[in-house]
Design an enzyme around this catalytic site. Structure first.
Site, PDB file in Angstrom:
ATOM      1  NE  ARG B  47     -10.462 -11.819  50.602  1.00 47.70           N
ATOM      2  CZ  ARG B  47     -10.930 -13.054  50.668  1.00 47.70           C
ATOM      3  NH1 ARG B  47     -11.915 -13.351  51.489  1.00 47.70           N
ATOM      4  NH2 ARG B  47     -10.407 -14.026  49.920  1.00 47.70           N
ATOM      5  CE  LYS B 203      -9.062 -20.957  25.700  1.00 53.19           C
ATOM      6  NZ  LYS B 203      -9.608 -22.222  26.275  1.00 53.19           N
TER       7      LYS B 203
END
Lengths: 452, 452
Positions: B47, B203
C-alpha cells in the site's frame, strides 16, 4: 606460484612462531577459504634458526626483507617503536601491505604511518594490536559501520584483569598476585606498561579513533593503573553489588547546552561496575569490549587478549582479508600493484581520512563518572552529616552509603557511591571533605560506571 | 549522482522501517565512513505510504524494483520463502547485490541462491539472518578465517531465551511466560517456529556451513524445542550448578578410530550449561554465540538478536561492505557490473564453493552429549543401585546424583548428571531403566554441555 601469496614474518618471538605454527596447522583451512596458497618466503631473525623449514629464507636484515620482491605482505611482530617503524615505512614505500600487532607503535605514530600507507595505496592491518584474538577492529570498522557509537568500555589488558580477578577470588593483595603473574609469564619483569595502564591506553587510543573518526591521540588519554587498589576496596565494592575492573573508556559527550563540554572522554582506570554485568564476569587474562551504539544497542566481544594462538589468529585474519582482496587483482600481473589495493576500501581508522573530525578530547576535570569514595573519619556525631552536606552542596547525588564498623580505634570507614558528576566538582568536594577535622586520611576514590 | 549508492528496500515492516530510520539518523556517519552518498531510491510496499519521503519511489511490483536500473543493492525484508525467493533471484539475474535478513529462505534454498549469485558475479549478504545485530557472519567468515573451528554453541532465538530466563528468574511456568512474550511482541501468535526450535535450526544451518565449509543442510538439523521444560527441571539444574538454555550446537567430530563416526553434529535443544559460563548469564531476549576454534580458543559474541534497530544495523553493515567494494570500481562506469564484484572475494559460505566438503551430518543416535536425567522411582531399597548399574553396564559415567525427598507419596525423583555418551547408548540404558518395576514414569532427559 602466481596464485600464491608470499609472506614475510619479521620477528620470531612468541607471536612470530605462533603465526608459523598456525599456517602449518591450518594450511588446508586457509586454502579452502581463500583459494590461494599462503606461503612464508622470508623470516627476519637476528640468529639463524634450525627449527625453520629450509624453504624459508632467514635474514637478519629486516629492511631488505621489507623491500624484497619475494614478499607480498610484511608481518611485523618485532615490537618496539624504532626499528619496527623503519621496517613498516620501508615495506609501505615498496608497495607491500603490512600486518602488525604493534599497539604502542600505532598509538604513537599511527597517524603518520596510515597517511603514508594511503599515499602508497597499501593497507596497514592491525587486528592483533587490540584485544588479541577478539576481532574488535574488524567489528568496529566494518560490522558496526552503520552505527553511531556512543561509548565503549573494555577490559583490554589481560595482566591487569588477571590481577583484579585473583585479588577478588582469592583475597590476595596486589603485590602478591603481581608476583605470581610474573612467574606465570602474564606480566613482564618490569610490569609498568600493564599495571600503570599504559598498554591499555595504547589500545584505547586505537579503539577511540575508529569509534568516533578522530585522529590517534594517545598523549591525551587519561591513564590510571591498578597499583593503588586494595583488598579493602575490592571487598567493599562486592558488598555493594559491584566489582572493580580495570577498564578503558571512550565516551562521546554532546555537551549539555554548552559546546565547551562537547568532546570525547578517553580514560583508562579501575572502575566499579555492576556484578551482574557480563563484563564483570570476564575473568582471568580474558579481554572483552562492550560497545554501545545507535541503533544497535550494546554488544559484547570476549576472548583471549594475548598469547601466541590468539595473536596469530588475528594476524592471519588480517592476512586473509588482504589475500581475499589481492585475490581480486586481474590477470594482468604487470599492473598488480595498483590493482591489488583498489578493492580494500575500509579506511585505516574506519572513517575516510578527509572526514576525520577534530572533536576535542576532554580534560580530566571535564570527565563525568560516578564515584566510589572511601572516607575515614573519627566516629564522632555529625561526621556523616558533614560529608553528605558537602556533597549535596556540590550538586553530587549519593546513590548508596555503607558505614562499616571501626577498624582502627575510634575511626570508621564510610563508603559512598555517587551518581555521575563532573570531575572538577568532585575535586572541590573532596578537598572540602579532607579539610574536615573529623577526617583522618586522604579520601580514596575509584570511578564507577553502571554501563547503562 | 555517480558517486551515490542506490538502495531498494523490499518490505516496509519493522525491519524495513528500521533501515529507513537508521539511514535518516546516521546519514553523516555513513557518509564519513564510506565517502559515498547512500540513498534509498525505491521501496516495495503493497500500500502507498504517506510517511515515506517523496523522493523515494513506492512500488507494489517487487519484481520490477529488483530489475530497476535505478537500484544498485536490493534489500529483501519481506520474509517468507516464495515471493522473497523470486525477487532475490530476479535481482541477482539483473546484476544487483542483495542484502537479506531471511534465515528461513537461506537455510532452505541458500545453496541454490548462492550458486546463482556466484554465476552472476554478485553477492547475497545475510548478516541480519543470524543473531540479529551480532556480527557473527562477518566474524566467522572473516575474523576467524585463519582458524579451524571445532564447535560453536549459540543462544540464537531471543524468544526462547526470554522464556527460559523468566522461568528461572521468576519461577513462572512455560505457558505463563509464553503468553507474556506474545503480549510483549517477542513471540508470534503461532509461536511454533520459536518454541519448537525451528527458527534456531535455520540459523544453526547457516552457522554450521560457514564454520565447517559444508553445504546448507537444514533438513538434517536435529531439533528439539523448549515446550517440555518444566520449572522442576529448571530448579534442579540450578541446584546442581547448571542453567538450562536453549542452544544450537554445531560440532565437528573426528570419529574415534572409526571413520563412520566422523562428521558434524547439528543440533538445537535445551541444554544444561555451567552457571558461571558467560553464556549462562546472557539473559532475556539477548543472543550470544560462543565459538571454539584453533588456535584462537573460545570467543563470545553477545547482543540483541532481534528488533528493528539491531536488524537494521546488520542489514546496513552488509550495505556498507558492498559500498566499500562498489567503491573500488574504476571510473569506467560502462564496465561497472564486472568491476563491482571483483573485489568481494569472501565466499558466501566462507569457503570457496569448489572447496565445500561432503562431511556427513551425524544422525541423532551418533551424537555425543552429557545428560541430565530425572527418574521417578518408588522409594524402595535398591532402586538407585539398579539405575546406576544399568548406566555403568552401558559404559555411562555418572558425574553427579541428587536424590530429592519424595514429592508424591512413596515416589522419589532421582537426578543424575552423566559425562558425554553416544546417544544410542543412552537410549538403550533409558529403555532398561524404564522397564524396572520400581520406576513410575518416563525418564526425563535434557542434554548437558560443560562448554569446555
Amino acid at each position: 606460484m602466481s596464485n600464491s601469496i608470499k609472506l614475510a614474518i619479521l620477528g620470531l618471538g612468541t607471536v612470530g612462531t605462533g603465526v608459523i605454527n598456525l599456517i602449518n596447522d591450518n594450511l588446508d583451512e586457509l586454502k579452502r577459504r581463500s583459494g590461494r596458497d599462503i606461503i612464508i618466503t622470508e623470516v627476519g631473525t637476528r640468529r639463524q634458526r634450525d627449527d625453520i623449514d629450509t624453504s624459508i629464507m632467514q635474514n637478519s636484515d629486516l629492511m631488505a626483507i621489507a623491500a624484497s620482491d619475494n614478499v607480498d605482505i610484511v608481518i611485523e611482530v618485532i615490537g618496539g617503536t624504532t626499528l619496527a617503524k623503519d621496517v613498516i615505512m620501508q615495506a609501505i614505500k615498496n608497495g607491500k601491505h603490512v600486518v602488525t600487532a604493534n599497539k604502542a607503535l600505532l598509538a604513537e605514530h599511527g597517524n603518520e604511518i596510515f597517511a603514508f600507507a594511503e599515499e602508497n595505496n597499501v593497507h596497514v592491518a592491525y587486528e592483533a594490536a587490540v584485544a588479541g584474538g577478539i576481532p574488535i577492529i574488524k567489528v568496529m570498522r566494518e560490522a558496526l559501520a552503520a552505527n553511531k557509537i556512543d561509548w565503549l568500555a573494555g577490559i583490554i589488558n589481560g595482566t591487569g584483569n588477571f590481577i583484579m580477578t585473583e585479588m577478588r577470588d582469592k583475597g590476595r593483595p596486589f603485590a602478591d598476585v603481581l608476583e605470581e603473574a610474573q612467574e606465570l609469564g602474564y606480566a613482564e619483569a618490569d610490569p609498568t606498561f600493564d599495571v600503570e595502564g599504559i598498554d591499555a591506553a595504547h589500545k584505547l587510543a586505537l579503539l577511540a579513533s575508529i569509534a568516533f573518526g578522530i585522529p590517534l591521540q594517545f598523549d591525551k588519554v587519561y591513564c590510571e593503573g591498578i597499583t593503588g587498589i586494595t583488598l579493602q576496596d575490592v571487598n567493599y565494592a562486592e558488598e555493594l553489588g559491584y566489582r572493580i575492573k580495570h577498564l578503558g573508556f571512550a565516551v562521546r559527550r554532546d555537551g549539555q547546552g554548552n559546546s565547551d563540554d562537547a568532546g570525547v572522554e578517553l580514560r583508562v582506570h579501575p572502575t566499579l561496575i555492576p556484578q551482574d554485568a557480563l563484563l564483570a564476569n570476564v575473568n582471568g587474562v580474558k579481554n572483552a569490549v562492550l560497545v554501545n551504539s545507535h541503533p544497535l544497542g550494546q554488544t559484547l566481544y570476549c576472548g583471549d587478549g594475548a598469547g601466541a594462538g590468539a595473536t596469530a589468529s588475528a594476524v592471519m585474519a588480517d592476512v586473509m582479508d588482504l589475500v581475499r582482496v589481492l585475490g581480486s587483482k586481474s590477470g594482468d600481473e604487470q599492473n598488480s600493484s595498483e590493482q591489488n589495493n583498489r578493492g580494500h576500501h575500509v579506511p585505516h581508522l574506519a572513517f575516510i581520512p578527509e572526514q576525520l573530525s577534530d572533536t576535542p578530547i576532554l580534560r580530566a576535570e571535564q570527565m563525568i563518572t560516578g564515584y566510589y569514595l572511601r572516607v575515614h573519619a573519627y566516629d564522632s556525631p555529625g561526621v556523616l552529616a558533614d560529608i553528605t552536606r558537602i556533597l549535596s552542596d556540590a550538586g553530587i547525588n549519593i546513590d548508596a552509603i555503607l558505614q562499616k564498623p571501626a577498624h582502627k580505634v575510634g575511626q570508621v570507614p564510610v563508603i559512598i557511591l555517587t551518581l555521575p558528576v563532573v570531575e572538577s566538582q568532585m575535586n572541590l568536594a573532596i578537598e572540602k571533605i579532607e579539610k574536615l577535622e573529623t577526617i583522618t586520611d586522604k579520601v580514596v576514590r575509584i570511578r564507577l560506571d553502571e554501563l547503562a
